[in-house]
Scaffold this motif. Structure first.
Motif, short mmCIF file in Angstrom:
data_model
loop_
_atom_site.label_atom_id
_atom_site.label_comp_id
_atom_site.label_asym_id
_atom_site.label_seq_id
_atom_site.Cartn_x
_atom_site.Cartn_y
_atom_site.Cartn_z
N PRO A 62 0.84 -1.11 -0.11
CA PRO A 62 0.04 -0.11 0.07
C PRO A 62 0.91 1.03 0.08
N ASP A 63 0.56 2.26 -0.90
CA ASP A 63 1.28 3.57 -0.88
C ASP A 63 0.81 4.35 -0.20
N GLY A 64 -0.44 4.18 0.47
CA GLY A 64 -0.84 5.36 1.57
C GLY A 64 -1.72 6.46 0.77
N GLY A 65 -2.11 5.98 -0.62
CA GLY A 65 -3.06 6.88 -1.24
C GLY A 65 -3.41 6.44 -2.36
N GLY A 66 -2.89 5.59 -3.01
CA GLY A 66 -3.37 4.82 -4.48
C GLY A 66 -4.21 5.90 -5.45
N TYR A 67 -5.36 5.58 -5.50
CA TYR A 67 -6.17 6.36 -6.56
C TYR A 67 -6.19 7.88 -6.16
N ALA A 68 -6.27 8.14 -5.02
CA ALA A 68 -6.19 9.57 -4.53
C ALA A 68 -5.27 10.14 -4.79
N ARG A 69 -3.99 9.56 -4.44
CA ARG A 69 -2.58 10.20 -4.71
C ARG A 69 -2.46 10.46 -6.28
N SER A 70 -3.11 9.48 -7.11
CA SER A 70 -2.66 9.66 -8.48
C SER A 70 -3.22 10.73 -9.03
N ILE A 71 -4.71 11.07 -8.49
CA ILE A 71 -5.49 12.29 -8.82
C ILE A 71 -4.73 13.35 -8.51
N LEU A 72 -4.23 13.61 -7.37
CA LEU A 72 -3.60 14.95 -6.95
C LEU A 72 -2.26 14.96 -7.48
N ASP A 73 -1.45 14.01 -7.99
CA ASP A 73 -0.06 14.19 -8.55
C ASP A 73 -0.34 14.46 -10.07
N ARG A 74 -1.20 14.39 -10.72
CA ARG A 74 -1.50 14.65 -11.82
C ARG A 74 -1.06 16.28 -12.08
N PRO A 75 -0.31 16.63 -13.24
CA PRO A 75 -0.21 18.03 -13.54
C PRO A 75 -1.42 18.63 -13.83
N LEU A 76 -1.47 19.90 -13.61
CA LEU A 76 -2.56 20.68 -13.77
C LEU A 76 -2.58 21.10 -15.42
N ASN A 93 -14.01 4.18 4.08
CA ASN A 93 -12.63 5.12 4.11
C ASN A 93 -12.02 5.57 2.52
N ALA A 94 -12.03 4.36 1.69
CA ALA A 94 -11.17 4.54 0.68
C ALA A 94 -12.04 5.54 -0.25
N THR A 95 -13.40 5.32 -0.29
CA THR A 95 -14.26 6.34 -1.00
C THR A 95 -14.20 7.60 -0.48
N GLN A 96 -14.05 7.81 0.73
CA GLN A 96 -14.21 9.35 1.33
C GLN A 96 -12.94 10.05 0.84
N THR A 97 -11.98 9.16 0.81
CA THR A 97 -10.63 9.58 0.53
C THR A 97 -10.39 10.07 -0.94
N ASN A 98 -10.98 9.35 -1.60
CA ASN A 98 -10.84 9.53 -3.33
C ASN A 98 -12.02 10.60 -3.42
N ILE A 99 -13.02 10.66 -2.90
CA ILE A 99 -13.77 12.09 -3.20
C ILE A 99 -13.18 13.03 -2.63
N ALA A 100 -12.59 13.02 -1.56
CA ALA A 100 -11.91 14.23 -1.06
C ALA A 100 -10.82 14.94 -1.81
N ALA A 101 -10.10 13.99 -2.53
CA ALA A 101 -8.84 14.08 -3.58
C ALA A 101 -9.75 14.72 -4.61
N LEU A 102 -10.68 14.27 -5.11
CA LEU A 102 -11.26 14.67 -6.49
C LEU A 102 -11.96 16.08 -6.12
#
Length: 113
Positions: free
Chosen positions: A22-36, A79-88
């Motif tokens: 586990p990388d501590g973020g997975g999907y949420a981290r990949s969303i936040l790390d995308r370049p604007l 928890n995963a969906t809440q984290t993902n939604i917050a990142a989105l």
């Protein structure tokens, strides 16, 4: 140690080394790390993607039957969906996307674009 035990130990070490951790973020981290996106058209396309993903995540969270899952599994999914939604939503705020993200249809309670 015989050859068979050594081979099994080597195989177990190789499998463990290949296993995803586990990388501590997975999907949420990949969303936040995308370049604007730099171009306005790209930003609008990204907003459309983010809004549809927020809706998808919200609907997925509603469709999980918590009474049919182990409590730990239901909690992990929530928890995963809440984290993902917050990142989105954070990403949508960074892009100043329209406020329609996460709106629910008043009659059904199902999220819609």
């Amino acid at each position: 140690m015989n050859l068979r035990n050594a081979a099994l130990l080597l195989l177990a070490a190789a499998i463990q080394g290949c296993a995803q951790r586990p990388d501590g973020g997975g999907y949420a981290r990949s969303i936040l790390d995308r370049p604007l996106p730099a171009a306005k058209a790209s930003a609008l396309q990204e907003c459309g993607f983010l809004i549809s993903e927020i809706i998808r995540q919200e609907n997925a969270a509603r469709l999980v039957p918590p009474d049919q899952l182990l409590p730990e599994t239901a909690l992990a999914i929530r928890n995963a969906t809440q984290t993902n939604i917050a990142a989105l939503k954070l990403r949508a705020a960074q892009l100043a996307c329209p406020a329609s993200a996460g709106s629910e249809h008043p009659d059904t309670g199902i999220a819609r674009p």
